[in-house]
Scaffold this motif. Structure first.
Motif, PDB file in Angstrom:
ATOM      1  N   UNK A  88      66.358  52.012 132.283  1.00 19.52           N
ATOM      2  CA  UNK A  88      64.980  52.030 132.785  1.00 19.52           C
ATOM      3  C   UNK A  88      64.191  51.911 131.615  1.00 19.52           C
ATOM      4  N   UNK A  89      64.353  52.588 130.672  1.00 23.03           N
ATOM      5  CA  UNK A  89      63.572  52.517 129.416  1.00 23.03           C
ATOM      6  C   UNK A  89      63.439  51.183 128.743  1.00 23.03           C
ATOM      7  N   UNK A  90      62.409  50.642 128.445  1.00 18.11           N
ATOM      8  CA  UNK A  90      62.233  49.266 127.952  1.00 18.11           C
ATOM      9  C   UNK A  90      62.314  48.157 128.967  1.00 18.11           C
ATOM     10  N   UNK A  91      62.873  48.347 129.994  1.00 13.37           N
ATOM     11  CA  UNK A  91      63.202  47.525 131.028  1.00 13.37           C
ATOM     12  C   UNK A  91      62.264  47.557 132.232  1.00 13.37           C
ATOM     13  N   UNK A  92      62.115  48.936 132.884  1.00 10.45           N
ATOM     14  CA  UNK A  92      61.329  49.110 134.025  1.00 10.45           C
ATOM     15  C   UNK A  92      60.010  49.876 133.750  1.00 10.45           C
ATOM     16  N   UNK A  93      60.178  50.631 132.446  1.00 12.66           N
ATOM     17  CA  UNK A  93      58.919  51.160 132.072  1.00 12.66           C
ATOM     18  C   UNK A  93      58.937  51.162 130.617  1.00 12.66           C
ATOM     19  N   UNK A  94      57.970  50.961 129.939  1.00 18.29           N
ATOM     20  CA  UNK A  94      58.067  51.018 128.274  1.00 18.29           C
ATOM     21  C   UNK A  94      56.685  51.481 127.916  1.00 18.29           C
TER      22      UNK A  94
END
Lengths: 317, 337
Positions: free
Chosen positions: B87-93
């Motif tokens: 999720x980190x960096x891909x869907x929220x960053x």
């Protein structure tokens, strides 16, 4: 007309970096600061506003030009007179954490100037410290404590007390509130304003927060890459800015009111050029929306275009 | 369903000086394409809140003590490291305040952008490079081909912040968290960066959580606002409500303490007296009570609940209780701003 307490004549401060490269931090500034006023100085980082402030206080010597204090060139004064100037011209620094010696007690920090100038001793010295602490809104019980025991706002108050200790007449306040939280900024700003009246001070107030500068200043000067771009009283500067850089700077300030639809903001393109290699002609021309041919050929003159409204721009010549 | 739902989030840190309750019960939603601003002073818990959302609370000193964080319906606090990496960096960053310390100084900026693409989107190195250069162009960096191979120190502060934005947006996240993205920048550069964020949001319908202490930035860029103080959310409302109908005395104080550029007359500023609470020993009751002009006895004893003022507007203040005295002073808040 008020009498000028500080006058700078074509001050330049250049720093050599490496071989044959010069950073022209301050590049020819001539202004007069009147007795009893607050002179605001704004500009982006690297515009040379802090260097200019330090030059006035004598923390660095100008490469060229001269500083006049109360009508006489500081350099030409006798040693004794210079010492008096050093006492009467003071500076408040931005970062109270870094400018207070962590190993010294608050009382001794405040008294450093008193001791250096031999202003008071023994009981008198102690009383003076108590008095100063009270005047900046602190409890005199804190004299034996150390800087780390205080919050940022309190530390800045201690810094102000230290400055006041030597009974200055002119103070350069170099971003005194930038490191503080919003709710504390107003406290310190009010304190500075009160002290100005009660101690009969004149300020050079350096900052980049335009709304705070406007609030405290009588006149404001705008700096860009070492040069003064515009100078007038603060209301006029905000109502009718003449220089394209001032216009852009003012329009970039976000307004805390959602009902005002975004005004026609002038978003400047690009970054400020490096002060090592500033553009020829007008320094602002590379980002100026109104740049003309002449701007690259000739540096604009510093001119009074209306009474007490100075600017350096070819649009007005 | 909201994109992000934070419910009663609590975070503490164990330090040598004792336990610090940095976040004490924060709840809010972020909808698609919306900008939520979090305002507050240093130590109010705003950064810790978003760090908890990103799963960046350093263990074992820091602990998420309770609450839930649901992202697209999925409970983030229950995910393990590997699942969280998806999720980190891909869907929220996230974009950090200080771009100089956040970027790797020994790595070409282009590589720092393609790194995420190669990891998350499974593209070849060559493909990643093409996409990274596109990203650099998109965030307004001229000579993107050449800039790709340069190092962070060769960029100015504003340009580095653009690089950070490019890294954060490389994988087209649904949620972008910006922690004081413009605080270190000059106003003219701040205007550029804020404009860039808004353009990107319009184009890609990204949701943004914007941390700031500048109410001007809030007024211009946010849809909803959360005001934090002493680790608590003291007020939550739409940006219009914040300026036209502020409810919490701390919010009043904030609005009053900023000078108005458009006022001709110079009025004395009205600061909030006192200083923020010591989080090692926070006040027993409302964290703002010791500095509050309107504090009542109960404020020192109990922490107030969130009172609903209007649709989407709640405030943690006892003055909203039926039994509390009414304060007329602030009914005309419009004049303030």
């Amino acid at each position: 007309m008020n009498q000028g307490i500080i006058q700078t004549i074509d001050i330049k401060k250049h720093f050599a970096i490496g071989r044959q490269q010069l950073v022209k931090s301050v590049d020819g500034i001539s202004i007069e600061i009147y007795q009893g006023e607050t002179f605001g100085l704004v500009g982006e980082s690297g515009s040379g506003k802090s260097t200019f402030g330090k030059t006035i206080v004598g923390l660095t010597n100008p490469t060229e030009g001269a500083v006049y204090y109360e009508g006489s060139n500081v350099k030409d004064l006798s040693k004794k007179e210079q010492q008096r100037v050093n006492r009467e011209v003071q500076i408040i620094f931005q970062d109270p954490q870094a400018s207070l010696n962590p190993r010294m007690q608050v009382g001794d920090i405040i008294a450093e100037g008193i001791d250096a100038h031999g202003l008071a001793k023994g009981k008198q010295r102690k009383e003076r410290i108590y008095d100063l602490l009270e005047r900046v809104g602190m409890n005199p019980d804190v004299v034996k404590r150390y800087p780390h025991e205080f919050s940022g706002g309190q530390r800045q108050r201690i810094g102000i007390a230290r400055t006041l200790a030597v009974k200055p007449k002119f103070i350069v306040a170099d971003e005194p509130i930038s490191a503080l939280d919003v709710s504390i900024q107003a406290q310190v700003l009010n304190l500075l304003n009160d002290l100005k009246d009660s101690e009969d001070l004149t300020y050079l107030f350096i900052a980049h927060d335009l709304s705070m500068v406007k609030h405290i200043s009588d006149r404001i000067g705008v700096m860009y890459l070492g040069s003064m771009m515009e100078l007038t009283n603060s209301q006029k500067l905000f109502n009718e800015p003449k220089h394209p850089y001032t216009q852009a700077l003012l329009s970039a300030v976000p307004v805390p009111d959602p009902t005002i639809s975004r005004r026609d903001r002038i978003v400047l393109q690009g970054d400020p050029p490096s002060p090592v290699n500033p553009p020829n002609g007008c320094k602002f021309r590379t980002r100026c929306p109104h740049a003309m041919e002449i701007c690259s050929l000739k540096a604009p003159e510093w001119k009074e275009i209306q009474s007490d409204h100075w600017t350096a721009c070819h649009l007005y010549s | 369903m909201s994109l992000l739902e934070v419910n009663n989030l609590k975070v503490n840190f164990k330090t040598y000086g004792g336990t610090v309750d940095a976040v004490r019960g924060v709840s809010f939603n972020v909808n698609h394409g919306e900008t939520v601003a979090i305002v507050g002073e240093s130590g109010s818990g705003k950064s810790v809140t978003v760090q908890a959302i990103m799963g960046l609370i350093a263990h074992p000193a820091g602990n998420v003590q309770g609450g839930s964080i649901r992202f697209k319906g999925k409970e983030l606090l229950k995910l393990n490291k590997k699942q969280m990496r998806e999720i980190k960096g891909k869907q929220m960053s996230m974009i950090f305040q200080d771009s100089m310390t956040s970027l790797n100084p020994t790595m070409q900026v282009g590589k720092q952008i393609s790194e995420g693409l190669i990891y998350h989107q499974n593209v070849s190195k060559r493909e990643a490079k093409v996409r990274a250069i596109e990203m650099l162009k998109e965030v307004g960096i001229p000579n993107a081909d050449k800039r790709y191979e340069q190092y962070p120190h060769e960029f100015s502060g504003g340009m580095r912040q653009r690089v950070m934005i490019a890294i954060a947006l490389a994988c087209n996240p649904d949620l972008l968290i910006a922690d004081e993205p413009t605080t270190a920048l000059d106003v003219t550069i701040q205007a550029q960066v804020l404009e860039l964020l808004q353009d990107i949001q319009e184009k890609k319908d990204t949701s943004i959580i914007l941390i700031t202490h500048d109410l001007g930035v809030v007024a211009e860029g946010a849809d909803k606002v959360i005001v934090m103080y002493g680790g608590m959310m003291v007020e939550k409302c739409s940006v219009h409500e914040l300026f036209s109908n502020p409810n919490h005395p701390y919010t009043w104080g904030l609005l009053e303490s900023i000078p108005n550029v458009y006022h001709e007359k110079k009025e004395r500023l009205k600061p909030i007296e006192g200083s923020p609470p010591d989080l090692f020993s926070p006040p027993k009751g409302c964290p703002f009570a010791p500095r509050c002009k309107y504090a009542m006895n109960i404020c020192m004893e109990e922490v107030p609940d969130l009172y609903d003022i209007a649709e989407g507007h709640s405030s943690r203040c006892f003055l909203n209780d039926e039994l509390a005295p009414k304060i007329a002073e602030f009914s005309d808040a419009e004049e303030l701003v």
